[in-house]
Write an enzyme that holds these catalytic residues in place. Structure first.
Site: not given
Ligand code: NAD
Length: 430
Positions: A71, A95, A107, A191, A222, A359
């Protein structure tokens, strides 16, 4: 580890080694957990809108599937590499075990800057990715989900393509789908809701009142933006937020609703206060992502990408409590520096596990055909997150170990039990 250049993966394995000092687990189980089970590298040819052909590298890694089907999300980013995908699959394994979900860890990713592609190109790329990895995924084999720069629309295309290949509807092969295609209510906010539940449960131990607690959030996507909204609604003082272009800092606190609305409309991060449709700029400082991380706040939430806090800047971090919403935002060297300063680091495999938990709920709903209300989803999510957060806290207190190590210990005990119960049957067939 399989790749000597594997900085991220070897960093992740340092955490594993540390946790192994505090848990009883067989040598066989340890040996298996040192290596990803399957690492697939593919090339995805995409016909671009101008008629040219571009080929993008893609990956899918199933790190371990002893506790259930693989997953894990799919990331679209120019920095995606096999090493990164292996590390993320490793984290997913722990996790899922930590949250006691019946899944292993996987992944995927494509090395691409999605902002440079048109919607039609993005759709061809996403469908092409599924063509390339179709034999390695499936409802009981490996299940996909969104990650950085992928979303529900892309998940819908992927599920549709996989179903076309299989000649039957296969909703459960992808989670994080649009509601109309079998997505779960609450998946889009899962999340953030999971992280919020952990933050509330853990900060209550330190008797920190929300309105006296300052928070800085790196990453306004997100996860980060939704969490900022939940925290603001609960009364926390969000003083700084940032995206890839940089951040804003207002010591008096930001109006998160207004910042979010403005960003949705203009794609720009601005410290604004909006009344109806009229937004005015409030007093603030424009800061870099480096400066945001070093702010003198109570709570720091990295919610962007990995390796944001390393040996190079760990000594600048002033926050007492760090909740890792991003995967792997702190390197293991930085962990050591922060530990000496008695910073509480609530680890990614716990804090951001709300996404994979819902999920799982989506997969269950797809398989049973019985769809839950938003209240049911959120209530089940909150119970699970709180329960596992309390367990991690207890292990950390009982064994006097870091919260990250405690989380790995908790997950490892479940993984070890499953690996030992499974035994060697795979290796002696025939
Ligand atoms: P997303 O693409 O919606 O948002 C990412 C954000 O980070 C954006 O605002 C982008 O502008 C910003 N960003 C990108 N590069 C950057 C940098 N160098 N410095 C500062 N900000 C930066 O992604 P997301 O889904 O919000 O995921 C963010 C993190 O959370 C990731 O590490 C992801 O693996 C983790 N995560 C997300 C989920 C989920 O369900 N969305 C679940 C588990 C973990």
């Amino acid at each position: 580890m399989p790749n000597s250049q594997a900085s991220l993966l070897s960093d992740a394995s340092k955490r594993l080694a540390k946790a192994l000092e505090h848990v009883e687990i067989s040598e066989d189980a340890i040996a298996r957990l040192q290596h990803p089970k399957t690492s697939l590298s593919v090339s995805i040819p995409v016909r671009m809108d101008d008629g040219s052909l571009k080929v993008f590298p893609g990956y899918r890694v199933r790190y371990d599937d002893t506790r259930g089907a693989g997953k894990g999300g799919v990331r679209y980013h120019p920095g995606v590499s096999l090493d990164e995908v292996q590390s993320l699959a490793f984290w997913m394994t722990f996790k899922c075990a930590l949250l006691d979900l019946p899944f292993g860890g996987a992944k995927g990713g494509i090395t691409v800057n999605p902002k440079e592609l048109s919607k039609a190109e993005l759709e061809r790329l996403s469908r092409g990715y599924i063509d390339a990895i179709a034999d390695a995924i499936g409802i009981d084999i490996d299940i996909l989900a969104p990650d950085v720069y992928t979303n529900a629309v892309i998940m819908g295309w992927m599920m549709d393509r996989y179903s076309t290949i299989q000649r039957k509807l296969c909703r459960g092969v992808v989670t994080g789908k649009p509601l109309a295609l079998g997505g779960s209510k609450g998946r889009d906010t899962a999340t953030a809701m999971g992280a919020f539940t952990v933050i509330e449960a853990m900060l209550s131990k330190f008797e920190l009142a929300p309105n006296e607690t300052t928070v800085a959030i790196q990453g306004f996507g997100n996860a980060g933006a939704t969490l900022a909204g939940f925290l603001a609604d609960a009364g926390y003082k969000i003083v700084a937020v940032s995206d890839s272009k940089g951040g804003i800092y207002a010591p008096q606190g930001l109006d998160i609703d207004s910042v979010t609305k403005h960003k949705e409309q203009s794609r720009e991060m601005k410290a604004v206060y909006c009344q109806d449709t009229v937004c005015s700029i409030v007093e603030h400082q424009v800061i870099s992502n480096e400066e945001l991380l070093a702010l003198d706040v109570d709570v720091l939430i990295p919610a962007a990408l990995e390796n944001q806090i390393t040996q190079a800047n760990a000594q600048d971090i002033k926050a007492k409590y760090i909740f890792e919403v991003a995967n792997g935002p702190i390197s293991s060297d930085a962990d050591e520096i922060l530990a000496k300063r008695e910073t509480y680091i609530f680890p990614d495999i716990l804090v951001n596990a709300g996404g994979v938990t819902v999920s799982y709920f989506e997969w269950v709903q797809n398989r049973s055909g019985w769809y839950w209300t938003l209240e049911e989803v959120n209530q089940r999510l909150q119970v699970k997150m709180k329960e596992e957060a309390e367990q991690v806290w207890k292990i950390s207190q009982d064994k006097a170990i870091a919260l990250r190590t405690a989380a790995y210990v908790h997950a490892l005990s479940r993984l070890g039990e499953a690996l030992d119960a499974k035994g060697d049957r795979d290796y002696f067939v025939g």
